[in-house]
Design an enzyme around this catalytic site. Structure first.
Site, mmCIF file in Angstrom:
data_model
loop_
_atom_site.group_PDB
_atom_site.id
_atom_site.type_symbol
_atom_site.label_atom_id
_atom_site.label_comp_id
_atom_site.label_asym_id
_atom_site.label_seq_id
_atom_site.Cartn_x
_atom_site.Cartn_y
_atom_site.Cartn_z
ATOM 1 N N CYS A 4 0.795 -1.220 0.000
ATOM 2 C CA CYS A 4 0.000 0.000 0.000
ATOM 3 C C CYS A 4 0.828 1.271 0.000
ATOM 4 O O CYS A 4 0.283 2.352 -0.203
ATOM 5 C CB CYS A 4 -0.936 0.008 1.216
ATOM 6 N N HIS A 27 12.550 1.711 4.844
ATOM 7 C CA HIS A 27 12.439 0.291 4.488
ATOM 8 C C HIS A 27 13.045 -0.543 5.608
ATOM 9 O O HIS A 27 14.226 -0.409 5.924
ATOM 10 C CB HIS A 27 13.168 0.030 3.169
ATOM 11 N N HIS A 42 -2.967 19.345 6.949
ATOM 12 C CA HIS A 42 -3.851 18.229 6.608
ATOM 13 C C HIS A 42 -3.055 16.926 6.631
ATOM 14 O O HIS A 42 -1.884 16.894 6.264
ATOM 15 C CB HIS A 42 -4.480 18.444 5.225
ATOM 16 N N HIS A 62 -2.883 6.479 5.430
ATOM 17 C CA HIS A 62 -3.387 5.345 4.656
ATOM 18 C C HIS A 62 -4.559 4.662 5.359
ATOM 19 O O HIS A 62 -4.449 4.259 6.519
ATOM 20 C CB HIS A 62 -2.267 4.338 4.419
ATOM 21 N N HIS A 78 -14.502 4.246 5.474
ATOM 22 C CA HIS A 78 -15.927 3.951 5.573
ATOM 23 C C HIS A 78 -16.591 3.887 4.198
ATOM 24 O O HIS A 78 -17.382 2.982 3.915
ATOM 25 C CB HIS A 78 -16.610 5.012 6.435
ATOM 26 N N ASN A 131 -10.380 -0.187 2.047
ATOM 27 C CA ASN A 131 -8.938 -0.102 1.823
ATOM 28 C C ASN A 131 -8.673 -0.270 0.329
ATOM 29 O O ASN A 131 -8.721 -1.376 -0.200
ATOM 30 C CB ASN A 131 -8.221 -1.196 2.624
#
Length: 501
Positions: free
Chosen positions: A232, A312, A396, A400, A429, A433
């Protein structure tokens, strides 16, 4: 890959950032900062040198050049100025602008309400009672609503996953997002010089990027890239790659980044609990982003890319295997989530924000944080480390939308307000995902609410298998309005909705 609801099956939460911070990651952040300031240091140096030179020279004598000493001095000075200016220009990083972006919204007949999802899972005959009950609990705690989407192949009984159906899903998502982007920006596809596509689990031959080249008849010398297996967080990686390419290309180059995930061939039809969670969370979605290195596009662009910080943790075996695609004992393929997932996600996040801090935080916050950190190291005190207030650096937050647990933990550890995590909760919602594209649905939500003003800073942060945590920081060039045909266009007034804890 999802990190959001692992906490729903294991009481392992994100580590408390106040307890420990590694100094080497703070040093890494300052290294990035100093490296970026190197070229700017020549500007005051040149100005000071010019002032000093003209204060000590008679201009009339300078132009006569009859004095050998003045000639050598003038040539030396001129050479230094040319060298310094050339080096500063060479080191100067070209600005990269986000002209616009588009998020795909599937057709209504692909919606998968809670009760329909559970009923459908029961009718397929692939899941035992324990697995059905487990999926029901996950969905109840996930934060997903009743209007998320699953691909066409999953609506049949039995489901019809195939490479042909997977191609259809990929085409509908990618082409849908791209066509809306082209209309909104008035972009001729022939103008695209760089194309980056990321999708973790579906990588056919020809590639997804080749499918786009073929569909829109893109030019033959286009630089195209296909990123797979990165989870993701791959959307931020794709942005980073496009940025680096734009900085070394000639002016007037456009780059398009397409981020998506493919569900059709990656639905798990077994009964291993750790592999059932993705079925409950992942939903259809994708985004297309138009970037430019043309300074003329600043007048119409929405944002300027300020920073990208990538972390990573794959050198650690547990981090490497915490999100792992494999077969169960019956040979059924799925993505398994380790019980260590939330802990590893927290460690990678802590490393990422510690590196990012020196690049974005006000000086007062940095001094307070650094002084507190040094004092604790010297005194070997067990007192909590002072964590800077990131609300002073960003207006803002696009966290994820992997699941409710990780949003909850970031809200608590970074001391965020409900309005800061609202875009992530509402995206989870409404759309579920959507993997690497979720941060763009969140930014579209903020725009649809009319909250982005000129000069605002946006922090996008995403997690992915490997294990990775990546951040992108954008600055709004103007007051931003939502683009036409956005994903929230006909429903933004319904949000935020109340979500039961």
């Amino acid at each position: 890959t999802d990190v959001g609801t692992a906490g729903s099956r294991a009481k392992i939460l994100v580590p408390d950032f106040h307890q420990s911070v590694k100094l080497k990651y703070v040093k890494l952040g300052y290294h990035y900062l100093i490296s970026n300031l190197f070229s700017l240091s020549f500007i005051p140096l040149i100005i000071i040198t010019l002032i000093h030179f003209f204060q000590t020279q008679n201009l009339n004598q300078l132009w006569l050049l009859h004095d050998h000493y003045n000639l050598i001095r003038m040539l030396t000075f001129t050479g230094f100025i040319v060298f310094a200016f050339t080096l500063s220009v060479h080191k100067r990083q070209r600005a990269v602008y986000l002209v616009d972006f588009s998020c795909f919204r599937p057709a209504d007949h692909l919606k998968a309400p809670f009760h329909s999802f559970i009923q459908h899972s029961h009718l397929t005959g692939d899941f035992d009672d324990s697995s059905l009950d487990f999926q029901r609990k996950i969905l109840l705690r996930s934060g997903l609503g009743d209007e998320t989407y699953v691909p066409e192949a999953m609506h049949y009984i039995p489901p019809r996953p195939s490479i042909s159906a997977a191609r259809c899903e990929a085409e509908s998502v990618m082409f849908g997002a791209l066509e809306n982007l082209f209309v909104n920006t008035n972009l001729n596809p022939k103008e695209i010089g760089i194309l980056v596509v990321n999708c973790s689990l579906f990588n056919p031959t020809p590639s997804l990027s080749s499918m786009i080249v073929n569909k829109y008849n893109l030019r033959s010398n286009i630089m195209s890239f296909n990123l797979g297996g990165m989870g993701c967080s791959a959307g931020v990686i794709a942005i980073d790659l496009a940025r680096d390419l734009l900085r070394v290309q000639k002016d007037n180059t456009y780059a398009v980044v397409v981020s998506t995930e493919n569900i059709t061939q990656n639905w798990y039809f077994g009964n291993k609990k750790s592999m059932l969670i993705p079925n409950c969370l992942f939903r259809v979605g994708g985004s297309a982003v138009l970037l430019s290195n043309n300074s003329a596009d600043r007048t119409r662009a929405k944002y300027k890319l300020v920073h990208v910080v990538r972390t990573h943790c794959g050198a650690d075996d547990k981090a490497f295997r915490c999100v792992y695609q494999e077969e169960d004992t019956l040979g059924k393929t799925g993505v398994s989530l380790s019980k260590d997932l939330m802990r590893i996600a927290g460690l990678s996040l802590k490393t990422n924000i510690t590196t990012l801090g020196p690049l974005v935080l006000p000086v007062t916050q940095q001094l307070r944080f650094f002084a507190n950190l040094v004092f604790s190291k010297i005194s070997k005190s067990d007192a909590k480390i002072y964590i800077p207030d990131f609300k002073l650096a960003f207006d803002h937050f696009c966290i994820h939308a992997g699941g409710r647990a990780v949003i909850d933990e970031l809200e608590k550890n970074l001391d965020l307000l409900p309005v800061h995590v609202e875009p992530s909760r509402m995206t989870l919602h409404r759309f579920g995902n959507t993997s690497s594209s979720s941060i763009w649905y969140e930014l579209a939500y903020i725009e649809a609410k009319g909250r982005v003003n000129k000069g605002n800073k946006v922090w996008q942060i995403a997690f992915g298998s490997g294990f990775k945590c990546n951040s992108a920081v954008w600055e709004a060039i103007r007051d931003v309005k939502p683009s036409p045909n956005g994903p929230w266009e006909d429903c933004i007034d319904k949000y935020p909705v109340g979500i039961l804890a």
